[in-house]
Structures are given as structure tokens and as C-alpha cells.
Design an enzyme around this catalytic site. Structure first.
Site, PDB file in Angstrom:
ATOM      1  N   GLY A   1       0.792  -1.229   0.000  1.00  0.00           N
ATOM      2  CA  GLY A   1       0.000   0.000   0.000  1.00  0.00           C
ATOM      3  C   GLY A   1       0.822   1.275   0.000  1.00  0.00           C
ATOM      4  O   GLY A   1       0.345   2.315   0.463  1.00  0.00           O
TER       5      GLY A   1
ATOM      6  N   HIS B   1       9.863   6.473   3.132  1.00  0.00           N
ATOM      7  CA  HIS B   1       9.387   7.099   4.366  1.00  0.00           C
ATOM      8  C   HIS B   1       9.102   6.040   5.408  1.00  0.00           C
ATOM      9  O   HIS B   1       8.680   4.931   5.097  1.00  0.00           O
ATOM     10  CB  HIS B   1       8.145   7.969   4.129  1.00  0.00           C
ATOM     11  CG  HIS B   1       7.018   7.274   3.421  1.00  0.00           C
ATOM     12  ND1 HIS B   1       7.018   7.080   2.053  1.00  0.00           N
ATOM     13  CD2 HIS B   1       5.869   6.725   3.875  1.00  0.00           C
ATOM     14  CE1 HIS B   1       5.912   6.444   1.706  1.00  0.00           C
ATOM     15  NE2 HIS B   1       5.197   6.211   2.785  1.00  0.00           N
TER      16      HIS B   1
END
Ligand code: AMP
Ligand code: ZN
Length: 115
Positions: free
Chosen positions: A91, A98
Site C-alpha cells: 500500500g 518514508h
């Protein structure tokens, strides 16, 4: 420059900063899933965890050092979780490496499959 997080680092898109040094930027997630939900990103563009190489891997240690500093500053003594989503199945929606720092709630543990 088309990358959303590169634009955030450049100040072209506003963000709520929680930490910054020469290599790392961290800011509040716009759609928090927990009372504390921050994103830690390298200032140089890396597309995700699958793009870590011996040449750029040092940044991962710098990011985790920043996470530990913020966790100490915010007294997250009862615990926190760090997540990186890589690729479609996980996802990942922003193709700039990050790490999500999530805290402030008792968390369960399951790899949600949607099945
Ligand atoms: P991921 O789904 O793992 O790629 O994480 C991307 C995260 O970026 C999501 O949790 C979003 O809520 C967050 N996000 C997207 N746009 C922004 C923004 N402009 N400022 C802060 N967080 C954002
Ligand atoms: Zn980027």
C-alpha cells in the site's frame, strides 16, 4: 520535480515539521492513524525500501537515529512502532522512502491481507 515528499522538503507544499537535520526531515502525517503519526524521510530522493543499496544505506541509520531522538523528546516510553510500506501490495502511496512513527495507543499485530 514531481515527487510529493521532495516538494515538502523544498517547502513547496506545507507540512508540520517535527524534526529536521542535514539529512532527515520529519513531519506530521496528514491522515493520522494513531494519536502520534509522523513520517521520517531522507532529504535525497529514494523511491522506497527496495531502492536501498550499499551506496545509500547510511541514510537508514540516520533516519532511525532521528526517530530515537524524537521518541525520547516526546517521551514515548511505553512504546512506538516504525513501519515502511514498499510497493503496491504493502500500500505504498508515495514513492519517496518514508518511515511511519506511530505511537500513543496500544497496538495490535496482524498483517492485514484484505482476504
Ligand atoms: P504510504 O501509504 O506508506 O506510502 O504513506 C504515505 C503517507 O503519506 C500516508 O500516511 C498519507 O497520509 C501521508 N501523506 C500524504 N500526503 C501528505 C501530506 N501532504 N502531508 C503529510 N502527509 C501526507
Ligand atoms: Zn522524492
Amino acid at each position: 520535480m514531481e515527487c510529493l515528499f521532495c516538494k515538502i522538503i523544498a517547502g513547496e507544499i506545507p507540512s508540520t515539521k517535527v524534526y529536521e537535520d542535514e539529512f532527515v526531515y520529519a513531519f506530521k502525517d496528514i491522515n493520522p492513524i494513531a494519536p502520534i503519526h509522523y513520517l521520517f524521510i531522507p532529504k535525497t530522493h529514494i523511491s522506497g525500501a527496495s531502492a536501498i543499496t550499499p551506496e545509500n544505506a547510511e541514510i537508514v541509520g540516520k533516519i532511525f537515529t532521528a526517530i530515537a531522538k524524537v521518541a525520547a523528546a516526546e517521551k514515548l516510553d511505553s512504546g512506538f512502532r516504525v513501519i515502511t510500506n514498499c510497493g503496491e501490495d504493502a500500500g505504498q502511496t508515495v514513492p519517496h522512502l518514508h518511515f511511519h512513527l506511530i505511537a500513543g495507543t496500544k497496538m495490535g499485530w496482524s498483517a492485514e491481507t484484505g482476504a
